[in-house]
Design an enzyme around this catalytic site. Structure first.
Site, PDB file in Angstrom:
ATOM      1  N   ASP A 198       0.866  -1.181   0.000  1.00 16.71           N
ATOM      2  CA  ASP A 198       0.000   0.000   0.000  1.00 16.71           C
ATOM      3  C   ASP A 198       0.903   1.232   0.000  1.00 16.71           C
ATOM      4  O   ASP A 198       1.341   1.680  -1.071  1.00 16.71           O
ATOM      5  CB  ASP A 198      -0.930  -0.085   1.213  1.00 16.71           C
ATOM      6  CG  ASP A 198      -1.926   1.058   1.290  1.00 16.71           C
ATOM      7  OD1 ASP A 198      -1.906   1.923   0.409  1.00 16.71           O
ATOM      8  OD2 ASP A 198      -2.734   1.082   2.235  1.00 16.71           O
ATOM      9  N   ASP A 246      -7.513  -8.588   6.107  1.00 20.12           N
ATOM     10  CA  ASP A 246      -8.592  -8.473   7.082  1.00 20.12           C
ATOM     11  C   ASP A 246      -9.075  -7.046   7.260  1.00 20.12           C
ATOM     12  O   ASP A 246      -8.405  -6.086   6.884  1.00 20.12           O
ATOM     13  CB  ASP A 246      -8.110  -8.977   8.444  1.00 20.12           C
ATOM     14  CG  ASP A 246      -7.163  -7.990   9.125  1.00 20.12           C
ATOM     15  OD1 ASP A 246      -6.137  -7.628   8.493  1.00 20.12           O
ATOM     16  OD2 ASP A 246      -7.458  -7.547  10.241  1.00 20.12           O
ATOM     17  N   ARG A 255     -10.333 -12.817   6.708  1.00 22.86           N
ATOM     18  CA  ARG A 255      -9.088 -13.427   6.208  1.00 22.86           C
ATOM     19  C   ARG A 255      -9.349 -14.739   5.502  1.00 22.86           C
ATOM     20  O   ARG A 255      -8.623 -15.126   4.606  1.00 22.86           O
ATOM     21  CB  ARG A 255      -8.136 -13.726   7.375  1.00 22.86           C
ATOM     22  CG  ARG A 255      -7.504 -12.508   8.002  1.00 22.86           C
ATOM     23  CD  ARG A 255      -6.342 -12.951   8.892  1.00 22.86           C
ATOM     24  NE  ARG A 255      -5.991 -11.948   9.884  1.00 22.86           N
ATOM     25  CZ  ARG A 255      -5.225 -10.891   9.650  1.00 22.86           C
ATOM     26  NH1 ARG A 255      -4.733 -10.689   8.445  1.00 22.86           N
ATOM     27  NH2 ARG A 255      -4.934 -10.030  10.608  1.00 22.86           N
TER      28      ARG A 255
HETATM   29  P1  IMP Z   1       1.801  -0.471   3.794  1.00 26.57           P
HETATM   30  O1  IMP Z   1       2.793  -0.480   4.904  1.00 26.57           O
HETATM   31  O2  IMP Z   1       1.026   0.829   3.749  1.00 26.57           O
HETATM   32  O3  IMP Z   1       2.337  -0.865   2.450  1.00 26.57           O
HETATM   33  O4  IMP Z   1       0.680  -1.477   4.180  1.00 26.57           O
HETATM   34  C1  IMP Z   1       0.870  -2.792   4.114  1.00 26.57           C
HETATM   35  C2  IMP Z   1       0.044  -3.510   5.155  1.00 26.57           C
HETATM   36  O5  IMP Z   1      -1.207  -2.873   5.421  1.00 26.57           O
HETATM   37  C3  IMP Z   1      -0.271  -4.859   4.603  1.00 26.57           C
HETATM   38  O6  IMP Z   1       0.635  -5.797   5.134  1.00 26.57           O
HETATM   39  C4  IMP Z   1      -1.684  -5.108   5.070  1.00 26.57           C
HETATM   40  O7  IMP Z   1      -1.648  -5.808   6.290  1.00 26.57           O
HETATM   41  C5  IMP Z   1      -2.288  -3.757   5.331  1.00 26.57           C
HETATM   42  N1  IMP Z   1      -3.168  -3.312   4.220  1.00 26.57           N
HETATM   43  C6  IMP Z   1      -2.900  -2.411   3.255  1.00 26.57           C
HETATM   44  N2  IMP Z   1      -3.924  -2.257   2.405  1.00 26.57           N
HETATM   45  C7  IMP Z   1      -4.887  -3.108   2.840  1.00 26.57           C
HETATM   46  C8  IMP Z   1      -6.214  -3.427   2.354  1.00 26.57           C
HETATM   47  O8  IMP Z   1      -6.724  -2.917   1.344  1.00 26.57           O
HETATM   48  N3  IMP Z   1      -6.889  -4.357   3.085  1.00 26.57           N
HETATM   49  C9  IMP Z   1      -6.378  -4.972   4.183  1.00 26.57           C
HETATM   50  N4  IMP Z   1      -5.145  -4.710   4.658  1.00 26.57           N
HETATM   51  C10 IMP Z   1      -4.406  -3.779   3.997  1.00 26.57           C
END
Ligand code: IMP
Ligand code: MG
Length: 186
Positions: free
Chosen positions: A105, A162, A168
């Site tokens: 993300d 989740d 999940r």
């Molecule tokens: P980042 O650190 O912003 O890249 O987010 C990554 C983490 O956020 C992932 O390991 C997911 O656990 C959670 N995450 C990000 N986007 C989503 C989503 O659309 N649904 C559920 N979990 C998400």
């Protein structure tokens, strides 16, 4: 069908699509790491299903480590903090590392995990794989080396992903209905 599918606005990836993409990814990983010492580092809990379904498809030897990482705290937006819950990181000298996560993300989770592995584990190399990657502008100077599917900036659940600990176990990946997020008592 699982009742929780009623909470989905729409399905993005069905089980068979996920499976055939995993076949392709496993093929790439197997040839890339052939005859190399590989350690797979799986980011829990989101990549539980992905990790097991991908690893059964690999044709090469590997070692598996799991890291418990939290970055969302039950809401739909990253608050920019990543907590890696581990007492002592393993020594991975001589190993090529492949970090696996469910979704990319902002990229902060993967960046923090990769930095920690590079600083503390002494690996030969560190690459990464995520099943999903959001198309929006990322916050870090990193992209996963292997990606299953690129997706729009939606909040997705299922197949490990989740919302407040739920969904999940859905076999598909879908967009969560907005009213579920804005109306937590329902
Ligand atoms: P980042 O650190 O912003 O890249 O987010 C990554 C983490 O956020 C992932 O390991 C997911 O656990 C959670 N995450 C990000 N986007 C989503 C989503 O659309 N649904 C559920 N979990 C998400
Ligand atoms: Mg996660």
């Amino acid at each position: 069908m699982n009742d929780a599918t009623n909470d989905l606005e729409r399905i993005l990836f069905h089980e068979d699509e996920i499976n055939s993409r995993l076949d392709e990814l496993a093929e790439c990983i197997s040839s890339q790491y052939d005859k190399r010492k590989l350690t797979v580092v799986s980011i829990m809990n989101g990549s539980l299903m992905l990790t097991s379904d991908l690893l059964v498809r690999l044709k090469i030897a590997f070692d598996l480590r799991c890291l418990n990482v939290e970055s969302y705290y039950g809401e739909t937006k990253s608050i920019g903090e990543v907590y890696i819950n581990v007492k002592r990181m393993p020594n991975l000298s001589g190993s090529h590392v492949l970090v696996i996560d469910d979704i990319f993300d902002t990229g902060r989770t993967l960046e923090s995990v990769i930095e920690k592995i590079n600083f503390e584990c002494n690996p030969v190399s560190v690459s990464s794989l995520t099943l999903l990657k959001k198309k929006k502008a990322r916050k870090v100077n990193l992209i996963p080396d292997f990606v299953g599917f690129e997706v729009d900036d939606l909040f997705l659940v299922g197949y490990g992903l989740d919302y407040k600990g739920r969904y999940r176990n859905l076999p598909m990946i879908g967009e969560l209905k907005r009213e579920i997020i804005t109306n937590p008592s329902s």
